[in-house]
Scaffold this motif. Structure first.
Motif, PDB file in Angstrom:
ATOM      1  N   LYS A 269       7.923   8.735  -7.329  1.00 31.21           N
ATOM      2  CA  LYS A 269       6.599   7.949  -7.256  1.00 31.21           C
ATOM      3  C   LYS A 269       5.584   8.141  -8.440  1.00 31.21           C
ATOM      4  N   SER A 270       5.659   7.181  -9.168  1.00 31.61           N
ATOM      5  CA  SER A 270       5.006   7.359 -10.462  1.00 31.61           C
ATOM      6  C   SER A 270       4.008   6.351 -10.513  1.00 31.61           C
ATOM      7  N   GLU A 271       3.493   5.489  -9.401  1.00 31.79           N
ATOM      8  CA  GLU A 271       2.736   4.582  -9.419  1.00 31.79           C
ATOM      9  C   GLU A 271       1.448   5.100  -8.784  1.00 31.79           C
ATOM     10  N   THR A 272       0.114   4.528  -8.844  1.00 33.97           N
ATOM     11  CA  THR A 272      -0.835   4.719  -7.831  1.00 33.97           C
ATOM     12  C   THR A 272      -1.109   3.577  -7.191  1.00 33.97           C
ATOM     13  N   CYS A 273      -1.149   4.149  -5.910  1.00 37.78           N
ATOM     14  CA  CYS A 273      -1.405   3.224  -4.686  1.00 37.78           C
ATOM     15  C   CYS A 273      -2.552   3.589  -3.848  1.00 37.78           C
ATOM     16  N   LEU A 274      -3.042   2.808  -2.976  1.00 37.36           N
ATOM     17  CA  LEU A 274      -3.444   3.027  -1.845  1.00 37.36           C
ATOM     18  C   LEU A 274      -2.935   3.198  -0.480  1.00 37.36           C
ATOM     19  N   THR A 275      -3.465   3.633   0.600  1.00 39.88           N
ATOM     20  CA  THR A 275      -2.501   3.454   1.923  1.00 39.88           C
ATOM     21  C   THR A 275      -3.380   3.846   3.018  1.00 39.88           C
ATOM     22  N   CYS A 276      -3.147   2.875   3.968  1.00 38.16           N
ATOM     23  CA  CYS A 276      -4.037   2.759   5.379  1.00 38.16           C
ATOM     24  C   CYS A 276      -2.965   2.796   6.423  1.00 38.16           C
ATOM     25  N   MET A 277      -3.590   3.502   7.516  1.00 32.99           N
ATOM     26  CA  MET A 277      -2.697   3.404   8.617  1.00 32.99           C
ATOM     27  C   MET A 277      -3.060   2.432   9.600  1.00 32.99           C
ATOM     28  N   SER A 278      -2.119   1.547   9.995  1.00 29.85           N
ATOM     29  CA  SER A 278      -2.385   0.606  11.113  1.00 29.85           C
ATOM     30  C   SER A 278      -2.850   1.112  12.370  1.00 29.85           C
ATOM     31  N   PRO A 279      -3.835   0.322  12.963  1.00 29.13           N
ATOM     32  CA  PRO A 279      -4.326   0.720  14.393  1.00 29.13           C
ATOM     33  C   PRO A 279      -3.433  -0.299  15.426  1.00 29.13           C
ATOM     34  N   GLU A 280      -3.539   0.276  16.533  1.00 26.59           N
ATOM     35  CA  GLU A 280      -2.890  -0.630  17.647  1.00 26.59           C
ATOM     36  C   GLU A 280      -3.306  -1.899  17.792  1.00 26.59           C
ATOM     37  N   ASN A 281      -2.483  -2.951  18.239  1.00 34.20           N
ATOM     38  CA  ASN A 281      -2.751  -4.092  18.337  1.00 34.20           C
ATOM     39  C   ASN A 281      -2.035  -4.767  19.666  1.00 34.20           C
ATOM     40  N   VAL A 282      -2.890  -5.241  20.578  1.00 37.83           N
ATOM     41  CA  VAL A 282      -2.242  -5.732  21.864  1.00 37.83           C
ATOM     42  C   VAL A 282      -1.111  -6.520  21.740  1.00 37.83           C
ATOM     43  N   ASN A 283      -1.297  -7.675  20.784  1.00 44.46           N
ATOM     44  CA  ASN A 283      -0.183  -8.661  20.830  1.00 44.46           C
ATOM     45  C   ASN A 283       0.491  -8.688  19.579  1.00 44.46           C
ATOM     46  N   ALA A 284       1.793  -8.947  19.700  1.00 45.21           N
ATOM     47  CA  ALA A 284       2.422  -9.401  18.496  1.00 45.21           C
ATOM     48  C   ALA A 284       2.152 -10.550  17.688  1.00 45.21           C
ATOM     49  N   THR A 285       1.512 -10.413  16.705  1.00 48.70           N
ATOM     50  CA  THR A 285       0.883 -11.462  16.002  1.00 48.70           C
ATOM     51  C   THR A 285       0.729 -11.290  14.359  1.00 48.70           C
ATOM     52  N   THR A 286       0.384 -12.213  13.540  1.00 48.18           N
ATOM     53  CA  THR A 286      -0.022 -12.038  12.176  1.00 48.18           C
ATOM     54  C   THR A 286      -1.437 -11.784  11.943  1.00 48.18           C
ATOM     55  N   VAL A 287      -1.892 -10.868  11.279  1.00 57.22           N
ATOM     56  CA  VAL A 287      -3.335 -10.699  11.196  1.00 57.22           C
ATOM     57  C   VAL A 287      -3.621 -10.750   9.771  1.00 57.22           C
ATOM     58  N   LYS A 288      -5.114 -11.002   9.223  1.00 56.38           N
ATOM     59  CA  LYS A 288      -5.283 -10.726   7.960  1.00 56.38           C
ATOM     60  C   LYS A 288      -5.547  -9.215   7.700  1.00 56.38           C
ATOM     61  N   LEU A 289      -5.112  -8.605   6.818  1.00 58.64           N
ATOM     62  CA  LEU A 289      -5.213  -7.355   6.323  1.00 58.64           C
ATOM     63  C   LEU A 289      -5.998  -7.292   5.007  1.00 58.64           C
ATOM     64  N   LYS A 290      -7.145  -6.723   4.961  1.00 54.71           N
ATOM     65  CA  LYS A 290      -8.170  -6.628   3.842  1.00 54.71           C
ATOM     66  C   LYS A 290      -8.115  -5.322   3.340  1.00 54.71           C
ATOM     67  N   VAL A 291      -8.276  -5.033   1.975  1.00 50.98           N
ATOM     68  CA  VAL A 291      -8.323  -3.703   1.423  1.00 50.98           C
ATOM     69  C   VAL A 291      -9.518  -3.746   0.383  1.00 50.98           C
ATOM     70  N   SER A 292     -10.261  -2.748   0.397  1.00 46.09           N
ATOM     71  CA  SER A 292     -11.516  -2.738  -0.415  1.00 46.09           C
ATOM     72  C   SER A 292     -11.663  -1.337  -1.138  1.00 46.09           C
ATOM     73  N   LEU A 293     -11.654  -1.239  -2.507  1.00 41.33           N
ATOM     74  CA  LEU A 293     -11.820  -0.128  -3.279  1.00 41.33           C
ATOM     75  C   LEU A 293     -13.080   0.421  -2.956  1.00 41.33           C
ATOM     76  N   ARG A 294     -14.056  -0.336  -3.084  1.00 36.90           N
ATOM     77  CA  ARG A 294     -15.423  -0.010  -2.895  1.00 36.90           C
ATOM     78  C   ARG A 294     -15.943   0.496  -1.290  1.00 36.90           C
ATOM     79  N   GLY A 295     -15.193  -0.251  -0.368  1.00 35.29           N
ATOM     80  CA  GLY A 295     -15.282   0.226   1.106  1.00 35.29           C
ATOM     81  C   GLY A 295     -16.151  -0.754   1.832  1.00 35.29           C
ATOM     82  N   ASP A 296     -16.822  -1.512   1.041  1.00 40.61           N
ATOM     83  CA  ASP A 296     -17.877  -2.471   1.688  1.00 40.61           C
ATOM     84  C   ASP A 296     -17.286  -4.117   1.642  1.00 40.61           C
TER      85      ASP A 296
END
Length: 187
Positions: free
Chosen positions: A71-98
């Protein structure tokens, strides 16, 4: 000044890129642009899965685009929330948080894999026993579809949505049950 102008490129690799509808999948994000960045540079990274509330992200060491090795790289990690439907969603990641610097990728929610039973229910200590697992909602997600025997993962061969085959690994445990689970995202 450089940090204020930072925007993640579209070369953002995330894994796994899918998870069960009940959530709790740890999604890691890797980009060569993250190398050398850390908590002091961006202390409040965030993620958002579709229309769900924003979730916190953390800095971790990861394998980058590799599935094995150090594990020699730098990464971000997020925990997925529950979703009612089996579907594809847009996942956004922000370094600044805004989300002014957000990178966006697709994330697939699928129905939870359910194991009903497996045969045979015993195997040899040296491993190699083919185990047929019967259940519901099995999907072939290539590298990510696995059976776990305790803490050991092995690739699963999906025959259809209700049948998969796994080869039991060697075990040091004898005369005691070992939990068998099926995962479609290697978690």
């Amino acid at each position: 000044v450089l940090l204020c102008a930072f925007t993640m490129s579209l070369d953002l690799y995330h894994y796994p890129d899918r998870g069960p509808t009940d959530g709790y999948t740890k999604v890691n994000f890797y980009s060569p642009e993250l190398k050398g960045l850390n908590y002091t540079d961006f202390p409040t990274p965030r993620c958002i899965f579709g229309d769900h509330p924003v979730v916190a992200s953390s800095w971790i060491h990861c394998r980058g685009k590799k599935h094995d090795g150090p594990k020699s790289e730098t990464c971000l990690t997020c925990m997925s929330p529950e979703n009612v439907n089996a579907t594809t969603v847009k996942l956004k990641v922000s370094l600044r948080g805004d989300f002014s610097d957000a990178a966006e990728v697709d994330y697939l929610y699928y129905k939870n894999a359910i194991v009903h039973y497996a045969v045979p229910f015993v195997g040899r200590k040296i491993g190699g026993t083919n185990i047929t697992v019967y259940g519901d909602n099995f999907l072939s997600h290539d590298f990510y579809t696995v059976c776990s025997f305790g803490t050991i993962y092995v690739k699963a061969q999906v025959f259809n949505s209700s049948t998969i085959l796994c080869r039991a690994p060697p075990s040091d445990i004898v005369d005691a049950p070992i939990p068998l689970k099926v995962s479609l995202n290697r978690q």
